[in-house]
Design an enzyme around this catalytic site. Sequence first.
Site, PDB file in Angstrom:
ATOM      1  N   ARG A 197       0.827  -1.224   0.000  1.00 45.76           N
ATOM      2  CA  ARG A 197       0.000   0.000   0.000  1.00 45.76           C
ATOM      3  C   ARG A 197       0.861   1.274   0.000  1.00 45.76           C
ATOM      4  O   ARG A 197       0.563   2.251   0.675  1.00 45.76           O
ATOM      5  CB  ARG A 197      -0.917   0.032   1.240  1.00 45.76           C
ATOM      6  CG  ARG A 197      -1.864  -1.109   1.353  1.00 45.76           C
ATOM      7  CD  ARG A 197      -2.989  -1.060   0.335  1.00 45.76           C
ATOM      8  NE  ARG A 197      -3.958  -2.111   0.629  1.00 45.76           N
ATOM      9  CZ  ARG A 197      -3.917  -3.344   0.147  1.00 45.76           C
ATOM     10  NH1 ARG A 197      -2.958  -3.684  -0.710  1.00 45.76           N
ATOM     11  NH2 ARG A 197      -4.820  -4.230   0.475  1.00 45.76           N
TER      12      ARG A 197
ATOM     13  N   GLU B 275      -4.915   4.512   6.191  1.00 51.52           N
ATOM     14  CA  GLU B 275      -4.645   4.297   4.764  1.00 51.52           C
ATOM     15  C   GLU B 275      -5.080   5.470   3.863  1.00 51.52           C
ATOM     16  O   GLU B 275      -4.319   5.881   2.995  1.00 51.52           O
ATOM     17  CB  GLU B 275      -5.317   2.996   4.297  1.00 51.52           C
ATOM     18  CG  GLU B 275      -4.927   2.621   2.894  1.00 51.52           C
ATOM     19  CD  GLU B 275      -5.537   1.324   2.416  1.00 51.52           C
ATOM     20  OE1 GLU B 275      -5.139   0.263   2.897  1.00 51.52           O
ATOM     21  OE2 GLU B 275      -6.426   1.385   1.537  1.00 51.52           O
TER      22      GLU B 275
ATOM     23  N   SER C 293     -10.861   0.155   3.362  1.00 49.73           N
ATOM     24  CA  SER C 293     -10.100  -0.109   4.595  1.00 49.73           C
ATOM     25  C   SER C 293      -9.556   1.204   5.131  1.00 49.73           C
ATOM     26  O   SER C 293      -8.878   1.932   4.403  1.00 49.73           O
ATOM     27  CB  SER C 293      -8.923  -1.040   4.318  1.00 49.73           C
ATOM     28  OG  SER C 293      -9.381  -2.228   3.754  1.00 49.73           O
TER      29      SER C 293
HETATM   30  P1  FAD Z   1      -8.354   9.511  -4.860  1.00 49.57           P
HETATM   31  O1  FAD Z   1      -8.996   9.079  -3.606  1.00 49.57           O
HETATM   32  O2  FAD Z   1      -9.016  10.543  -5.673  1.00 49.57           O
HETATM   33  O3  FAD Z   1      -6.862   9.976  -4.556  1.00 49.57           O
HETATM   34  C1  FAD Z   1      -6.032   9.191  -3.728  1.00 49.57           C
HETATM   35  C2  FAD Z   1      -4.649   9.854  -3.657  1.00 49.57           C
HETATM   36  O4  FAD Z   1      -4.022   9.799  -4.935  1.00 49.57           O
HETATM   37  C3  FAD Z   1      -4.714  11.334  -3.289  1.00 49.57           C
HETATM   38  O5  FAD Z   1      -3.570  11.621  -2.507  1.00 49.57           O
HETATM   39  C4  FAD Z   1      -4.627  12.052  -4.629  1.00 49.57           C
HETATM   40  O6  FAD Z   1      -4.048  13.333  -4.509  1.00 49.57           O
HETATM   41  C5  FAD Z   1      -3.719  11.111  -5.426  1.00 49.57           C
HETATM   42  N1  FAD Z   1      -3.998  11.069  -6.861  1.00 49.57           N
HETATM   43  C6  FAD Z   1      -5.167  10.741  -7.459  1.00 49.57           C
HETATM   44  N2  FAD Z   1      -5.021  10.724  -8.788  1.00 49.57           N
HETATM   45  C7  FAD Z   1      -3.722  11.071  -9.049  1.00 49.57           C
HETATM   46  C8  FAD Z   1      -2.950  11.237 -10.240  1.00 49.57           C
HETATM   47  N3  FAD Z   1      -3.475  11.038 -11.457  1.00 49.57           N
HETATM   48  N4  FAD Z   1      -1.654  11.607 -10.117  1.00 49.57           N
HETATM   49  C9  FAD Z   1      -1.101  11.813  -8.899  1.00 49.57           C
HETATM   50  N5  FAD Z   1      -1.770  11.666  -7.744  1.00 49.57           N
HETATM   51  C10 FAD Z   1      -3.078  11.283  -7.817  1.00 49.57           C
HETATM   52  N6  FAD Z   1      -7.707   0.086  -2.218  1.00 49.57           N
HETATM   53  C11 FAD Z   1      -6.954  -1.014  -2.409  1.00 49.57           C
HETATM   54  O7  FAD Z   1      -5.724  -0.921  -2.549  1.00 49.57           O
HETATM   55  N7  FAD Z   1      -7.514  -2.262  -2.442  1.00 49.57           N
HETATM   56  C12 FAD Z   1      -8.837  -2.458  -2.326  1.00 49.57           C
HETATM   57  O8  FAD Z   1      -9.297  -3.590  -2.381  1.00 49.57           O
HETATM   58  C13 FAD Z   1      -9.671  -1.305  -2.106  1.00 49.57           C
HETATM   59  N8  FAD Z   1     -11.004  -1.444  -1.904  1.00 49.57           N
HETATM   60  C14 FAD Z   1     -11.771  -0.357  -1.670  1.00 49.57           C
HETATM   61  C15 FAD Z   1     -13.149  -0.523  -1.461  1.00 49.57           C
HETATM   62  C16 FAD Z   1     -13.961   0.559  -1.229  1.00 49.57           C
HETATM   63  C17 FAD Z   1     -15.446   0.352  -1.002  1.00 49.57           C
HETATM   64  C18 FAD Z   1     -13.405   1.863  -1.221  1.00 49.57           C
HETATM   65  C19 FAD Z   1     -14.297   3.066  -1.023  1.00 49.57           C
HETATM   66  C20 FAD Z   1     -12.044   2.053  -1.421  1.00 49.57           C
HETATM   67  C21 FAD Z   1     -11.215   0.942  -1.640  1.00 49.57           C
HETATM   68  N9  FAD Z   1      -9.832   1.075  -1.839  1.00 49.57           N
HETATM   69  C22 FAD Z   1      -9.049  -0.026  -2.066  1.00 49.57           C
HETATM   70  C23 FAD Z   1      -9.198   2.393  -1.801  1.00 49.57           C
HETATM   71  C24 FAD Z   1      -9.268   3.151  -3.174  1.00 49.57           C
HETATM   72  O9  FAD Z   1     -10.297   2.648  -3.961  1.00 49.57           O
HETATM   73  C25 FAD Z   1      -7.971   3.056  -3.939  1.00 49.57           C
HETATM   74  O10 FAD Z   1      -6.894   3.553  -3.182  1.00 49.57           O
HETATM   75  C26 FAD Z   1      -8.016   3.821  -5.275  1.00 49.57           C
HETATM   76  O11 FAD Z   1      -6.867   3.567  -6.034  1.00 49.57           O
HETATM   77  C27 FAD Z   1      -8.175   5.321  -5.089  1.00 49.57           C
HETATM   78  O12 FAD Z   1      -8.420   5.887  -6.360  1.00 49.57           O
HETATM   79  P2  FAD Z   1      -9.103   7.296  -6.519  1.00 49.57           P
HETATM   80  O13 FAD Z   1      -9.064   7.630  -7.983  1.00 49.57           O
HETATM   81  O14 FAD Z   1     -10.424   7.313  -5.890  1.00 49.57           O
HETATM   82  O15 FAD Z   1      -8.064   8.214  -5.757  1.00 49.57           O
HETATM   83  P1  NAP Z   2     -10.201 -10.890   4.631  1.00 52.85           P
HETATM   84  O1  NAP Z   2     -10.432 -11.914   3.574  1.00 52.85           O
HETATM   85  O2  NAP Z   2     -11.182 -10.743   5.742  1.00 52.85           O
HETATM   86  O3  NAP Z   2      -8.747 -11.099   5.243  1.00 52.85           O
HETATM   87  C1  NAP Z   2      -8.277 -10.205   6.271  1.00 52.85           C
HETATM   88  C2  NAP Z   2      -6.865  -9.787   5.933  1.00 52.85           C
HETATM   89  O4  NAP Z   2      -6.034 -10.929   5.961  1.00 52.85           O
HETATM   90  C3  NAP Z   2      -6.784  -9.196   4.548  1.00 52.85           C
HETATM   91  O5  NAP Z   2      -6.725  -7.813   4.676  1.00 52.85           O
HETATM   92  C4  NAP Z   2      -5.556  -9.812   3.916  1.00 52.85           C
HETATM   93  O6  NAP Z   2      -4.457  -8.926   3.810  1.00 52.85           O
HETATM   94  C5  NAP Z   2      -5.149 -10.913   4.883  1.00 52.85           C
HETATM   95  N1  NAP Z   2      -5.190 -12.218   4.178  1.00 52.85           N
HETATM   96  C6  NAP Z   2      -6.279 -12.995   3.970  1.00 52.85           C
HETATM   97  N2  NAP Z   2      -5.910 -14.134   3.335  1.00 52.85           N
HETATM   98  C7  NAP Z   2      -4.574 -14.057   3.144  1.00 52.85           C
HETATM   99  C8  NAP Z   2      -3.611 -14.910   2.536  1.00 52.85           C
HETATM  100  N3  NAP Z   2      -3.953 -16.093   2.011  1.00 52.85           N
HETATM  101  N4  NAP Z   2      -2.332 -14.495   2.504  1.00 52.85           N
HETATM  102  C9  NAP Z   2      -1.967 -13.304   3.023  1.00 52.85           C
HETATM  103  N5  NAP Z   2      -2.839 -12.446   3.609  1.00 52.85           N
HETATM  104  C10 NAP Z   2      -4.125 -12.819   3.666  1.00 52.85           C
HETATM  105  O7  NAP Z   2     -10.028  -9.458   3.921  1.00 52.85           O
HETATM  106  P2  NAP Z   2     -11.116  -8.427   3.410  1.00 52.85           P
HETATM  107  O8  NAP Z   2     -11.096  -7.253   4.306  1.00 52.85           O
HETATM  108  O9  NAP Z   2     -12.394  -9.113   3.085  1.00 52.85           O
HETATM  109  O10 NAP Z   2     -10.438  -7.944   2.040  1.00 52.85           O
HETATM  110  C11 NAP Z   2     -10.217  -8.850   0.991  1.00 52.85           C
HETATM  111  C12 NAP Z   2      -9.118  -8.302   0.088  1.00 52.85           C
HETATM  112  O11 NAP Z   2      -9.544  -7.057  -0.486  1.00 52.85           O
HETATM  113  C13 NAP Z   2      -7.824  -8.008   0.843  1.00 52.85           C
HETATM  114  O12 NAP Z   2      -6.747  -8.306   0.001  1.00 52.85           O
HETATM  115  C14 NAP Z   2      -7.908  -6.527   1.126  1.00 52.85           C
HETATM  116  O13 NAP Z   2      -6.625  -5.916   1.183  1.00 52.85           O
HETATM  117  C15 NAP Z   2      -8.687  -6.011  -0.075  1.00 52.85           C
HETATM  118  N6  NAP Z   2      -9.490  -4.827   0.308  1.00 52.85           N
HETATM  119  C16 NAP Z   2      -8.835  -3.654   0.452  1.00 52.85           C
HETATM  120  C17 NAP Z   2      -9.533  -2.510   0.788  1.00 52.85           C
HETATM  121  C18 NAP Z   2      -8.831  -1.178   0.888  1.00 52.85           C
HETATM  122  O14 NAP Z   2      -9.495  -0.154   0.968  1.00 52.85           O
HETATM  123  N7  NAP Z   2      -7.522  -1.149   0.890  1.00 52.85           N
HETATM  124  C19 NAP Z   2     -10.908  -2.559   1.000  1.00 52.85           C
HETATM  125  C20 NAP Z   2     -11.527  -3.791   0.882  1.00 52.85           C
HETATM  126  C21 NAP Z   2     -10.813  -4.919   0.529  1.00 52.85           C
HETATM  127  P3  NAP Z   2      -4.187  -7.938   2.576  1.00 52.85           P
HETATM  128  O15 NAP Z   2      -5.014  -6.738   2.859  1.00 52.85           O
HETATM  129  O16 NAP Z   2      -2.724  -7.682   2.697  1.00 52.85           O
HETATM  130  O17 NAP Z   2      -4.550  -8.613   1.311  1.00 52.85           O
END
Ligand code: FAD
Ligand code: NAP
Length: 339
Positions: A166, A335, A239
Site C-alpha cells: 500500500r 490508509e 479499509s
Molecule cells: P483519490 O482518492 O481521488 O486519490 C487518492 C490519492 O491519490 C490522493 O492523494 C490524490 O491526490 C492522489 N492522486 C489521485 N489521482 C492522481 C494522479 N493522477 N496523479 C497523482 N496523484 C493522484 N484500495 C486497495 O488498494 N484495495 C482495495 O481492495 C480497495 N477497496 C476499496 C473498497 C472501497 C469500497 C473503497 C471506497 C475504497 C477501496 N480502496 C481499495 C481504496 C481506493 O479505492 C484506492 O486507493 C483507489 O486507487 C483510489 O483511487 P481514486 O481515484 O479514488 O483516488
Molecule cells: P479478509 O479476507 O477478511 O482477510 C483479512 C486480511 O487478511 C486481509 O486484509 C488480507 O491482507 C489478509 N489475508 C487474507 N488471506 C490471506 C492470505 N492467504 N495471505 C496473506 N494475507 C491474507 O479481507 P477483506 O477485508 O475481506 O479484504 C479482501 C481483500 O480485499 C484483501 O486483500 C484486502 O486488502 C482487499 N481490500 C482492500 C480494501 C482497501 O481499501 N484497501 C478494502 C476492501 C478490501 P491484505 O489486505 O494484505 O490482502
Amino acid sequence: MTLQVQARVSLKPFNSFGIDVRARLFAEAHNDTDVREALAYAAVQALPLLVIGGGSNLLLTQDIDALVLRMASHGIRVLQDDGVHVVVEAEAGEAWHPFVLWTLAQGFSGLENLSLIPGTVGAAPMQNIGAYGVEIKDVFAGLTALDRHTGELRDFSLAECNFAYRDSLFKHEVGRWLILRVRFALSRAVHLKLEYGPVQQRLAEHGIAQATPSDVSRAICSIRSEKLPDPAVLGNAGSFFKNPLVSQALAAELQLQYPDLVAYPQSDGQMKLAAGWLIDKAGWKGFRDGDAGVHRLQALVLVNYGAATGQDIAGLALRIQQDIEKRFKVVLEMEPNRY
Ligand code: FAD
Ligand code: NAP
C-alpha cells in the site's frame, strides 16, 4: 484556455466518504493540456493544486484552499501484443473497475483479482492497490507522470516506483508527480492467483473447477458486494487502516493471549496482522458515535451515516488507534490520504 474553473465547489459528490467540504477552485482535466493549464492557473492564483481521481481514498477534514483538479482523461490502447504478452496503456481518469472489465473482455488476464476497487487508473499506483493476493506492481509495465517541479514528463519503470505494501514513491514525494497514464503487462495465457481462501470457496460454491479470469473477477465482485458497503449508499473509503506488520516476537506473544489471532508470515520475516480482526476483537465493530461509525460487517471500514465531518471520522479513528495500541501494542496506520 479550455479549462473550466469553478469557485467554491462542494466536494461531497467527489469523495466516497460523502464529506461536505468546499474547494476554493475546482476543475476537471480531460487531457494533458488541461493539466498544464490547471498548474499554470493555480500558480497565477498563488494556490496549491490538489489532484484527485474518484475520491475513494480521501479523508477531507476541512475546506480545501487549493485548486482541486479531478482527473477525467480517457483512453485505453494496446501498445504491444505478441499473441501472448500484451501491454495496455490507460489514461489516468479512466475508472478502474470498468478498465479491469475491458481487459477481461479482450481476453487479457492479470487484473481479475483487482476487480471492483473504486477509483481511477491514475491513482492506482499511489498506494500500489492490492486485493486478494495481487498488487498492481505484479502487472505494472510503466507510467508517465508530469513533474510538477520542472514541467517535464517522466516515464517510470517498475523499479523506480518503489512499490511496497500500500505504498509507492508517489505517496512519499507528495505533490510532485501527477500521473497521466499507466501501462500494464497482461497476458492471454492464464496464471490465476487463488491463494486467498474466500475466492477458492466462492468458486467452489459456484461449482467452478477450472476457473477463467472472468470467473475469478465475478467471484471477487460477489464477495466484495456482500462484505463492503457501497459508497453510493453509505459513505466510506474502504479499509481505513493498513494491516500492520509486526515482529515475530510480538505476533507470538499475542498468539499466546489470543489463539485465534489472524497473522500471515511475510517474506522479510515480519508478520502481517489483520487490522480488521484487532478492531473487531476490541469491540468496535458496529460502533457508532453520531454519524461516524465502524461498519457492522467489516470492522476495518469506517463509515459516514450522513452528516459526519472529516474531523468526526478522524476523531473516531484516533480513538480506535489508541485503544488498539493499548490492548495489543500495535500501531495502526491510516490508509486514506488526509487533507
Ligand atoms: P483519490 O482518492 O481521488 O486519490 C487518492 C490519492 O491519490 C490522493 O492523494 C490524490 O491526490 C492522489 N492522486 C489521485 N489521482 C492522481 C494522479 N493522477 N496523479 C497523482 N496523484 C493522484 N484500495 C486497495 O488498494 N484495495 C482495495 O481492495 C480497495 N477497496 C476499496 C473498497 C472501497 C469500497 C473503497 C471506497 C475504497 C477501496 N480502496 C481499495 C481504496 C481506493 O479505492 C484506492 O486507493 C483507489 O486507487 C483510489 O483511487 P481514486 O481515484 O479514488 O483516488
Ligand atoms: P479478509 O479476507 O477478511 O482477510 C483479512 C486480511 O487478511 C486481509 O486484509 C488480507 O491482507 C489478509 N489475508 C487474507 N488471506 C490471506 C492470505 N492467504 N495471505 C496473506 N494475507 C491474507 O479481507 P477483506 O477485508 O475481506 O479484504 C479482501 C481483500 O480485499 C484483501 O486483500 C484486502 O486488502 C482487499 N481490500 C482492500 C480494501 C482497501 O481499501 N484497501 C478494502 C476492501 C478490501 P491484505 O489486505 O494484505 O490482502
